[in-house]
Design an enzyme around this catalytic site. Structure first.
Site, PDB file in Angstrom:
ATOM      1  N   ASP A 127      41.637  38.802  41.709  1.00  0.00           N
ATOM      2  CA  ASP A 127      41.309  39.960  40.874  1.00  0.00           C
ATOM      3  C   ASP A 127      40.907  39.505  39.473  1.00  0.00           C
ATOM      4  O   ASP A 127      39.917  39.990  38.910  1.00  0.00           O
ATOM      5  CB  ASP A 127      42.520  40.896  40.812  1.00  0.00           C
ATOM      6  CG  ASP A 127      42.289  42.071  39.876  1.00  0.00           C
ATOM      7  OD1 ASP A 127      41.505  42.962  40.220  1.00  0.00           O
ATOM      8  OD2 ASP A 127      42.895  42.079  38.780  1.00  0.00           O
ATOM      9  N   GLU A 172      39.474  39.989  47.484  1.00  0.00           N
ATOM     10  CA  GLU A 172      39.948  39.385  46.237  1.00  0.00           C
ATOM     11  C   GLU A 172      40.745  38.114  46.513  1.00  0.00           C
ATOM     12  O   GLU A 172      40.621  37.121  45.780  1.00  0.00           O
ATOM     13  CB  GLU A 172      40.807  40.391  45.459  1.00  0.00           C
ATOM     14  CG  GLU A 172      39.996  41.516  44.831  1.00  0.00           C
ATOM     15  CD  GLU A 172      40.848  42.481  44.037  1.00  0.00           C
ATOM     16  OE1 GLU A 172      40.335  43.069  43.071  1.00  0.00           O
ATOM     17  OE2 GLU A 172      42.045  42.655  44.378  1.00  0.00           O
TER      18      GLU A 172
END
Length: 221
Positions: A42, A114
């Site tokens: 992320d 992610e």
């Protein structure tokens, strides 16, 4: 499909294949799982997207860049990319998640993507992760229009009319149907100067107005 197919789609050959396995492993399956890699990915994704936007739009102010980044890193966009990779077919899930269709759940697909980016970063560093993100996001970046992104149909219609010095549209509630917990609102968008009448429906008055505005805008185009 084999993981080698996914590697080809990503454009990155893992030196440490265990990182790839971990990135694809949900906590329902086993340990180590991909939660920590998701956290890392992320951060990598946000940094790379910020850099790409900074380069691509040199004149955009900070607020606009932030809006574009938020759109590109949101769950819906990540899910769209993950589906393009057929990522759900590679995910390692526990029996319960498999039965409940976790492999097609948007949040799970986004998290796994992610995690993959975090794995690439650990495997080969930031340049490798940046290259993967740029490859995956290239089609979206090519079609990215800062002027229209994030604007809803009512805003589009309002700007269209204002640009032609016309009065703003009227939204008239035609009917409210159904029980209180599942009502449907029907709204008409009226533009008297152009003799345009378009209807929309939704589970809230706002949603119905948006749909009616979209229909009116399509008529004007």
């Amino acid at each position: 499909m084999t993981q080698s197919a996914l590697v080809r789609y990503l454009g990155h050959d893992f030196t440490n294949n265990a990182l790839l396995i971990q990135a694809l492993t949900h906590r329902s399956h086993s340990v180590p799982n991909n939660e920590r890699l998701e956290f890392l990915g992320d951060g990598v994704l946000n940094c790379v997207i910020a850099h790409l936007l900074y380069r691509r739009f040199p004149k955009l102010p900070e607020g606009e860049l932030s809006r574009l980044r938020a759109h590109l890193v949101r769950e819906a966009t990540l899910c769209e990319i993950a589906l393009g990779l057929s990522l759900g077919e590679y995910m390692r899930l526990g029996e319960g998640e498999m039965k409940s269709g976790g492999w097609r759940r948007p949040s799970m697909l986004a998290d796994t993507l992610e995690a993959l980016l975090g794995a690439v970063f650990l495997d080969a560093g930031f340049p490798a992760a940046e290259a993967v993100v740029e490859r995956l996001y290239s089609p979206l970046l090519e079609n990215l229009d800062p002027k229209s992104l994030g604007k809803d149909p009512k805003t589009f219609l309002q700007e269209y009319l204002q640009g032609r010095k016309l009065a703003l549209p009227e939204y008239v509630l035609l009917a409210t149907e159904g029980e209180a917990h599942c009502q449907v609102f029907r709204v008409e968008c009226r533009i008297p100067a152009l003799k345009v009448h378009a209807q929309g429906a939704g589970n809230s008055r706002r949603a119905a107005e948006q749909q009616a505005a979209q229909a009116a805008y399509e008529l004007l185009k």
